[in-house]
Design a protein around this motif. Structure first.
Motif, PDB file in Angstrom:
ATOM      1  N   UNK A 186     -54.886   7.878 -24.135  1.00 18.97           N
ATOM      2  CA  UNK A 186     -56.190   7.517 -24.705  1.00 18.97           C
ATOM      3  C   UNK A 186     -56.168   7.474 -26.227  1.00 18.97           C
ATOM      4  N   UNK A 187     -55.113   8.028 -26.818  1.00 15.41           N
ATOM      5  CA  UNK A 187     -55.112   8.207 -28.261  1.00 15.41           C
ATOM      6  C   UNK A 187     -54.661   6.965 -29.028  1.00 15.41           C
ATOM      7  N   UNK A 188     -55.426   6.590 -30.059  1.00 17.31           N
ATOM      8  CA  UNK A 188     -54.936   5.583 -31.015  1.00 17.31           C
ATOM      9  C   UNK A 188     -55.003   6.171 -32.420  1.00 17.31           C
ATOM     10  N   UNK A 189     -53.888   6.089 -33.127  1.00 16.70           N
ATOM     11  CA  UNK A 189     -53.847   6.562 -34.508  1.00 16.70           C
ATOM     12  C   UNK A 189     -54.347   5.471 -35.431  1.00 16.70           C
ATOM     13  N   UNK A 190     -55.202   5.842 -36.370  1.00 16.64           N
ATOM     14  CA  UNK A 190     -55.692   4.858 -37.337  1.00 16.64           C
ATOM     15  C   UNK A 190     -55.516   5.425 -38.746  1.00 16.64           C
ATOM     16  N   UNK A 191     -55.019   4.583 -39.639  1.00 20.24           N
ATOM     17  CA  UNK A 191     -54.812   4.987 -41.023  1.00 20.24           C
ATOM     18  C   UNK A 191     -56.157   5.132 -41.731  1.00 20.24           C
ATOM     19  N   UNK A 192     -56.484   6.353 -42.106  1.00 18.78           N
ATOM     20  CA  UNK A 192     -57.784   6.620 -42.724  1.00 18.78           C
ATOM     21  C   UNK A 192     -57.702   6.771 -44.234  1.00 18.78           C
ATOM     22  N   UNK A 193     -56.609   6.287 -44.830  1.00 18.15           N
ATOM     23  CA  UNK A 193     -56.424   6.561 -46.257  1.00 18.15           C
ATOM     24  C   UNK A 193     -57.096   5.533 -47.170  1.00 18.15           C
ATOM     25  N   UNK A 194     -57.564   4.416 -46.588  1.00 17.67           N
ATOM     26  CA  UNK A 194     -58.171   3.374 -47.421  1.00 17.67           C
ATOM     27  C   UNK A 194     -59.635   3.627 -47.732  1.00 17.67           C
ATOM     28  N   UNK A 195     -60.276   2.611 -48.265  1.00 18.67           N
ATOM     29  CA  UNK A 195     -61.711   2.696 -48.541  1.00 18.67           C
ATOM     30  C   UNK A 195     -62.467   2.702 -47.218  1.00 18.67           C
ATOM     31  N   UNK A 196     -63.678   3.264 -47.198  1.00 14.94           N
ATOM     32  CA  UNK A 196     -64.421   3.355 -45.938  1.00 14.94           C
ATOM     33  C   UNK A 196     -64.529   2.018 -45.187  1.00 14.94           C
ATOM     34  N   UNK A 197     -64.760   0.917 -45.908  1.00 14.32           N
ATOM     35  CA  UNK A 197     -64.906  -0.387 -45.226  1.00 14.32           C
ATOM     36  C   UNK A 197     -63.586  -0.793 -44.562  1.00 14.32           C
ATOM     37  N   UNK A 198     -62.476  -0.529 -45.277  1.00 13.34           N
ATOM     38  CA  UNK A 198     -61.162  -0.875 -44.732  1.00 13.34           C
ATOM     39  C   UNK A 198     -60.867  -0.050 -43.485  1.00 13.34           C
ATOM     40  N   UNK A 199     -61.158   1.244 -43.571  1.00 10.09           N
ATOM     41  CA  UNK A 199     -60.893   2.124 -42.436  1.00 10.09           C
ATOM     42  C   UNK A 199     -61.753   1.700 -41.246  1.00 10.09           C
TER      43      UNK A 199
END
Ligand SMILES: [Zn+2]
Length: 209
Positions: A186-199
């Motif tokens: 069920x897990x998906x990793x997402x890069x949260x290091x960008x700007x809020x809109x990008x994330x």
């Protein structure tokens, strides 16, 4: 669609969850808000929780789980929900699975350095508790709240040394949980290091995939 949003403190879960909630038209459920709501509305669970909070104690796990289960049963969750920052332990995850189907678990990630830097820019209103960010949600007048003119301060929790400690605790606590959801596919990793809109874009894609 029933979504769980995981990620370390300061990665921006709240912002992303609230954007997602608007887009998907499903409720954004954060345990802190839920707790406050129950206390304010004087529900049975809220009254029990208040007993602990008044004594300065942590609200026990079972009580929080009860509240979440009750929340997930409400009508507005029929189309889906976004759970923000919960579960944190395998026991809690099992309880959630018993109460509702989970479709996807989004794991927001960012390096400790980025999070420390981000949180160090956070300021809180001493009167209304609104949270500002010197890069993203700037107050109109430096040092003062736009809403109530209260003075802004930096929480102890947001200072670099404290943040580093919190991140260590989080990592240790959630490692088994990440594995738990990986095993369930069920897990998906997402890069949260960008700007809020990008994330947000990345999360949106990950959910649609
Ligand atoms: Zn204020």
């Amino acid at each position: 669609m029933n979504i769980i949003l995981l990620g370390p403190p300061g990665v921006g879960k709240g912002t992303i969850a609230s954007k997602l909630s608007k887009k998907m038209k499903v409720p954004h459920i954060a345990t802190g808000d839920m707790l406050r709501e129950n206390v304010a509305q004087k529900t049975d669970l809220g009254a029990k929780a208040k007993n602990y909070m008044d004594k300065g104690l942590l609200v026990p796990d079972e009580l929080v789980i009860e509240m979440i289960k009750e929340r997930l049963k409400r009508k507005d969750c029929k189309k889906g929900f976004i759970l923000d920052g919960f579960p944190r332990t395998i026991n809690q995850a099992d309880e959630i699975s018993n109460a509702a189907r989970v479709d996807k678990v989004v794991n927001l990630q960012a390096s400790d350095g980025i999070i420390v830097k981000r949180l160090s820019r956070r300021r809180v209103c001493s009167q209304c508790s609104f949270i500002y960010h010197l890069d993203f949600i700037k107050p109109n007048r430096e040092g003062f709240c736009d809403k109530c003119s209260g003075t802004l301060y930096q929480r102890e929790d947001d200072k670099p040394e404290t943040v580093k400690k919190r991140l260590k605790v989080y990592e240790k606590q959630t490692e088994p949980l990440i594995k738990y959801y990986q095993d369930k596919d069920l897990l998906v990793d997402v890069d949260g290091s960008g700007l809020p809109e990008e994330v947000f874009e990345l999360v949106d894609e990950a959910i649609a995939a």
